[in-house]
Design an enzyme around this catalytic site. Structure first.
Site, mmCIF file in Angstrom:
data_model
loop_
_atom_site.group_PDB
_atom_site.id
_atom_site.type_symbol
_atom_site.label_atom_id
_atom_site.label_comp_id
_atom_site.label_asym_id
_atom_site.label_seq_id
_atom_site.Cartn_x
_atom_site.Cartn_y
_atom_site.Cartn_z
ATOM 1 N N GLU A 81 0.818 -1.208 0.000
ATOM 2 C CA GLU A 81 0.000 0.000 0.000
ATOM 3 C C GLU A 81 0.856 1.263 0.000
ATOM 4 O O GLU A 81 1.843 1.355 0.717
ATOM 5 C CB GLU A 81 -0.929 0.011 1.210
ATOM 6 C CG GLU A 81 -1.947 -1.119 1.223
ATOM 7 C CD GLU A 81 -2.982 -1.003 0.108
ATOM 8 O OE1 GLU A 81 -3.079 0.081 -0.501
ATOM 9 O OE2 GLU A 81 -3.690 -2.001 -0.147
ATOM 10 N N ARG A 91 -17.854 -0.597 6.598
ATOM 11 C CA ARG A 91 -19.041 -1.140 5.921
ATOM 12 C C ARG A 91 -19.636 -2.296 6.714
ATOM 13 O O ARG A 91 -20.850 -2.541 6.675
ATOM 14 C CB ARG A 91 -18.658 -1.595 4.509
ATOM 15 C CG ARG A 91 -19.812 -2.142 3.687
ATOM 16 C CD ARG A 91 -19.382 -2.429 2.264
ATOM 17 N NE ARG A 91 -18.263 -3.358 2.188
ATOM 18 C CZ ARG A 91 -18.378 -4.689 2.257
ATOM 19 N NH1 ARG A 91 -19.573 -5.251 2.417
ATOM 20 N NH2 ARG A 91 -17.312 -5.462 2.162
ATOM 21 N N CYS A 144 -7.711 -2.595 8.320
ATOM 22 C CA CYS A 144 -6.389 -2.599 7.679
ATOM 23 C C CYS A 144 -5.842 -1.177 7.543
ATOM 24 O O CYS A 144 -4.716 -0.892 7.951
ATOM 25 C CB CYS A 144 -6.464 -3.272 6.310
ATOM 26 S SG CYS A 144 -6.642 -5.066 6.372
ATOM 27 N N HIS A 168 -1.320 -5.733 1.438
ATOM 28 C CA HIS A 168 -2.537 -6.530 1.316
ATOM 29 C C HIS A 168 -2.252 -7.782 0.492
ATOM 30 O O HIS A 168 -1.453 -7.744 -0.463
ATOM 31 C CB HIS A 168 -3.652 -5.729 0.645
ATOM 32 C CG HIS A 168 -4.579 -5.067 1.602
ATOM 33 N ND1 HIS A 168 -4.827 -3.706 1.593
ATOM 34 C CD2 HIS A 168 -5.346 -5.579 2.607
ATOM 35 C CE1 HIS A 168 -5.699 -3.419 2.556
ATOM 36 N NE2 HIS A 168 -6.031 -4.531 3.176
#
EC number: 3.4.19.3
Length: 215
Positions: A81, A91, A144, A168
């Site tokens: 990342e 979510r 994360c 990831h």
């Protein structure tokens, strides 16, 4: 010169019975290659508690480099990342039922932090071994990204000598038996993370190469 590399992986979340980030990371606990000496710790998929566990791991191991690892179901590549953002926007609930929306991770903290890892170089080294990899420009807004941002904030405030970042990884095949999604073998994921650890231990600077996303 030896560099101690702390790897972290998460426990299962979202109804899964396994989390490949921890399955891969725990395989590397105690591994050594080149200048990299690897230690591994599990963190909970829980807002804020994950950061508390990470801080304790930093105190325990006194690492030179920290690479946090998380599952990104649906991705088909190993994806270091580029940036962490100062936002919790869940979510789904975390493993303790927390579901923050529109919340700063660090009140008054910067909007974002760049990774401290040579991620383009890591991607190239992983691809040399025939393992798919690419730089990612979004770590999401779940735990994360929360851990990634919290790590970089902790480094900025208290541990400027440490370099850190986040990677990831895809599902492993056993997670995709009942759903249509890409996966990567645990052996390949483990190998890629070891390459990342060694590359980060050898190189502080990244390479200049084209990349980015059009949208």
């Amino acid at each position: 010169m030896e560099k101690k590399v702390l790897l972290t992986g998460f426990d299962p979340f979202g109804g899964e019975t396994v989390n490949p980030s921890w399955e891969a990371v725990k395989r590397l606990n105690g591994a050594a290659e080149g200048p990299a000496s690897i230690v591994s710790e599990q963190v909970p998929t829980v807002f804020y508690k994950s950061l508390a566990v990470l801080r304790e791991a930093i105190k325990k191991h006194q690492p030179d480099i920290i690479i946090c690892v998380g599952q990104a179901g649906g991705r088909m590549q190993i994806t270091p990342e580029r940036v962490a953002i100062n936002l919790n926007e869940a979510r789904i609930p975390d493993n303790e039922g927390n579901q923050p929306v529109g919340e700063d991770i660090s009140q008054g903290g910067p909007a974002a932090y760049w990774t401290g890892l040579p991620i383009k170089r890591i991607v190239e080294e992983i691809k040399k071994e025939g393992i798919p990899a690419a730089v990612s420009y979004t770590a999401g807004t779940f735990v994360c990204n929360h851990l990634f941002y919290g790590l970089m904030d902790e480094i900025s405030r208290h541990h400027p000598h440490i370099r850190g970042g986040f990677i990831h990884i895809p599902y492993i095949p056993e997670q995709t038996l009942q759903k249509s999604a890409p996966s990567l073998s645990l052996d390949h994921i483990t190998k890629a993370l070891k390459i990342a650890a060694v590359t980060a231990a050898v190189h502080e600077d990244d390479i200049e190469t084209g990349g980015g996303e059009l949208h």
